[in-house]
Design a protein around this motif. Structure first.
Motif, PDB file in Angstrom:
ATOM      1  N   LYS A 168       0.829  -1.211   0.000  1.00  0.00           N
ATOM      2  CA  LYS A 168       0.000   0.000   0.000  1.00  0.00           C
ATOM      3  C   LYS A 168       0.863   1.261   0.000  1.00  0.00           C
ATOM      4  N   THR A 171       2.649   1.753  -4.294  1.00  0.00           N
ATOM      5  CA  THR A 171       1.631   1.370  -5.273  1.00  0.00           C
ATOM      6  C   THR A 171       2.155   1.266  -6.703  1.00  0.00           C
ATOM      7  N   VAL A 210      -4.478  -4.609  -1.358  1.00  0.00           N
ATOM      8  CA  VAL A 210      -3.484  -4.447  -2.424  1.00  0.00           C
ATOM      9  C   VAL A 210      -4.225  -4.329  -3.754  1.00  0.00           C
ATOM     10  N   ALA A 211      -3.871  -3.350  -4.554  1.00  0.00           N
ATOM     11  CA  ALA A 211      -4.569  -3.110  -5.819  1.00  0.00           C
ATOM     12  C   ALA A 211      -4.402  -4.294  -6.768  1.00  0.00           C
ATOM     13  N   GLN A 214      -1.613  -4.195  -9.281  1.00  0.00           N
ATOM     14  CA  GLN A 214      -0.242  -4.504  -8.883  1.00  0.00           C
ATOM     15  C   GLN A 214       0.083  -5.985  -9.040  1.00  0.00           C
TER      16      GLN A 214
END
Length: 261
Positions: A168, A171, A210-211, A214
């Motif tokens: 985070k 990013t 978490v995106a 990613q």
């Protein structure tokens, strides 16, 4: 300045490729000893003793020349031997030394974060396919999972929460997750188990903030690419692992390229 040319730079790799079928010992040599040999070859690719300019150059300048001379191709070769050839953003060209230095500094900070917040994992610097510094985080499967299971333990979730916090804060760092087993049992068992374990880790990371952008590659490799001998209990324990690779995204590389101009 003298440059040493290698008549057949693929010779050692060809030998390694054919030797891997014979024993786990050769696999370990492929993953460890040969990397040192190639690093030595790279060091000899520029004559350090016969050039006054080189001797008067700063360490940073020397590193930049070596980095440029090695290029992305050498990074790919080393990555292939280390079992991480697919790690790295697709950028369609070599990365300059200035860009590499900027990213190296950034990834060193990521590494220090991981070392501080993931005490039960092994954290080390590796090269991605672009010859850029990346961070490899190795979790012992015994910490993450029960025997022959792919469900995360409560202890492992606490560990992965720290990894979530790191991601985070970074990013523009991409993530690959790789699962591995020892050689006990058949591929029919080991391959799907390693797939499920890698996916469990990835799902937990994205499920806790978490995106998804990613997370680039999630895959199990069964008993391939052992890091130790499967002939001993300790060796098999080391081979049962999940590797998480943190590396520069395409966006990070583009930003570094702009800064380096």
């Amino acid at each position: 300045m003298f440059i040493f040319l290698i008549k057949n730079p693929y010779l050692c790799i060809e030998k390694i490729y054919f030797s891997k079928e014979y024993s786990n010992t050769f696999n370990i040599i492929r993953n460890m000893k040969t990397i040192k040999i190639i690093a030595l070859v790279l060091g000899l690719s520029v004559c350090l003793s016969g050039c006054k300019t080189w001797n008067n150059m700063s360490k940073t300048g020397q590193g930049a020349i070596i980095g440029t001379g090695g290029g992305a191709a050498l990074g790919t070769i080393i990555g292939a031997i280390a079992g991480n050839a697919g790690i790295g953003a697709a950028i369609g060209g070599a990365v300059g030394a200035g860009t590499g230095a900027i990213i190296g500094n950034r990834m060193d900070k990521v590494k220090k974060q991981a070392q501080a917040q993931l005490p039960n994992a092994t954290v080390e610097t590796v090269k991605d396919a672009n010859n850029l510094d990346a961070v490899k985080v190795t979790f012992d499967s015994g910490i993450l999972f029960a025997t022959n299971k792919a469900e995360l333990t409560q202890t492992s979730k606490k560990e992965l929460n720290n990894l979530v916090n790191i991601m985070k804060q970074n990013t523009d760092v991409s993530i690959d997750v790789q699962g591995y087993t020892d050689s006990t049992g058949s591929d029919a068992i080991n391959q799907p188990l390693s797939d499920k374990r890698a996916q469990s880790v990835a799902n937990y990371l994205t499920g806790n903030g978490v995106a998804y952008s990613q997370m680039k590659n999630v895959k199990g490799y069964g008993s391939s690419n052992p890091v130790a001998s499967n002939e001993t209990a300790e060796g098999r324990k080391q081979n049962r692992r999940v590797e998480v690779y943190l590396y520069a995204s395409k966006e990070m590389i583009q930003k570094a390229q702009t800064q380096a101009q």
